[in-house]
Design a protein around this motif. Structure first.
Motif, PDB file in Angstrom:
ATOM      1  N   TYR A   8       0.841  -1.196   0.000  1.00  0.00           N
ATOM      2  CA  TYR A   8       0.000   0.000   0.000  1.00  0.00           C
ATOM      3  C   TYR A   8       0.875   1.245   0.000  1.00  0.00           C
ATOM      4  CZ  TYR A   8      -3.641  -3.218   1.592  1.00  0.00           C
ATOM      5  OH  TYR A   8      -4.530  -4.257   1.709  1.00  0.00           O
ATOM      6  N   ARG A   9       0.652   2.129  -0.978  1.00  0.00           N
ATOM      7  CA  ARG A   9       1.330   3.413  -0.970  1.00  0.00           C
ATOM      8  C   ARG A   9       0.704   4.298   0.115  1.00  0.00           C
ATOM      9  NH1 ARG A   9       0.411   2.036  -6.015  1.00  0.00           N
ATOM     10  NH2 ARG A   9      -1.201   3.578  -6.421  1.00  0.00           N
ATOM     11  N   GLN A  10       1.277   5.444   0.335  1.00  0.00           N
ATOM     12  CA  GLN A  10       0.818   6.342   1.393  1.00  0.00           C
ATOM     13  C   GLN A  10      -0.640   6.763   1.158  1.00  0.00           C
ATOM     14  OE1 GLN A  10       2.652   7.201   4.077  1.00  0.00           O
ATOM     15  NE2 GLN A  10       4.450   6.106   3.350  1.00  0.00           N
ATOM     16  N   PRO A  11      -1.532   6.511   2.118  1.00  0.00           N
ATOM     17  CA  PRO A  11      -2.923   6.956   1.977  1.00  0.00           C
ATOM     18  C   PRO A  11      -3.053   8.450   2.285  1.00  0.00           C
ATOM     19  CG  PRO A  11      -2.644   5.830   4.063  1.00  0.00           C
ATOM     20  CD  PRO A  11      -1.321   5.730   3.336  1.00  0.00           C
ATOM     21  N   GLN A  12      -4.069   9.067   1.727  1.00  0.00           N
ATOM     22  CA  GLN A  12      -4.304  10.484   2.009  1.00  0.00           C
ATOM     23  C   GLN A  12      -4.634  10.712   3.477  1.00  0.00           C
ATOM     24  OE1 GLN A  12      -7.176  11.658  -1.178  1.00  0.00           O
ATOM     25  NE2 GLN A  12      -5.826  13.431  -1.237  1.00  0.00           N
ATOM     26  N   ASP A  13      -5.469   9.852   4.033  1.00  0.00           N
ATOM     27  CA  ASP A  13      -5.898   9.973   5.428  1.00  0.00           C
ATOM     28  C   ASP A  13      -5.473   8.687   6.148  1.00  0.00           C
ATOM     29  OD1 ASP A  13      -7.254   9.984   7.861  1.00  0.00           O
ATOM     30  OD2 ASP A  13      -9.053  10.910   7.019  1.00  0.00           O
ATOM     31  N   ARG A  14      -4.327   8.730   6.800  1.00  0.00           N
ATOM     32  CA  ARG A  14      -3.798   7.534   7.460  1.00  0.00           C
ATOM     33  C   ARG A  14      -4.736   7.001   8.538  1.00  0.00           C
ATOM     34  NH1 ARG A  14       2.615   8.745   8.397  1.00  0.00           N
ATOM     35  NH2 ARG A  14       3.186   8.807   6.188  1.00  0.00           N
ATOM     36  N   GLU A  15      -5.319   7.887   9.313  1.00  0.00           N
ATOM     37  CA  GLU A  15      -6.201   7.459  10.399  1.00  0.00           C
ATOM     38  C   GLU A  15      -7.420   6.705   9.854  1.00  0.00           C
ATOM     39  OE1 GLU A  15      -8.976   9.613  13.660  1.00  0.00           O
ATOM     40  OE2 GLU A  15      -6.887  10.296  13.586  1.00  0.00           O
ATOM     41  N   ALA A  16      -8.052   7.230   8.820  1.00  0.00           N
ATOM     42  CA  ALA A  16      -9.217   6.570   8.220  1.00  0.00           C
ATOM     43  C   ALA A  16      -8.803   5.248   7.575  1.00  0.00           C
ATOM     44  CB  ALA A  16      -9.880   7.481   7.195  1.00  0.00           C
TER      45      ALA A  16
END
Length: 102
Positions: A8-16
């Motif tokens: 998985y690449r970096q998500p926009q919203d890590r917490e979600a």
């Protein structure tokens, strides 16, 4: 033994992302028939710097036929549908043969 590897690449919203992965996706994936083991690792960097990846999940199966059967099962299809819904833009999937176990 073979494994399905999800990067998985970096998500926009890590917490979600983390919440959905932990509360929804991982429980779906764990229901796949023939799944022997799951390892999830948070990527913290790369030699000499940062990494474009955020998370790696490895799902182990006895052999390629077991993996294929799991992916085609209702549980596997449900996990795949969920994956594409919450992380389709940031995930890549790979199949690897384990050649040496420790």
């Amino acid at each position: 033994m073979v494994k399905l590897v999800a990067l998985y690449r970096q998500p926009q919203d890590r917490e979600a992302f983390d919440r959905h992965y932990r509360e929804v996706h991982l429980p779906l994936a764990r229901r796949m028939p023939g799944l022997r083991r799951v390892e999830v690792a948070r990527i913290t960097g790369a030699p000499g710097g940062s990494s474009p990846y955020y998370l790696m999940a490895e799902m182990y199966f006895d052999d390629a036929a077991s993996l294929e059967a799991a992916l085609q099962s209702p549980e596997g299809r449900a996990a795949g549908k969920d994956l594409m819904g919450f992380a389709g833009e940031i995930v890549s999937l790979h199949i690897a043969e384990v050649v040496q176990e420790s």
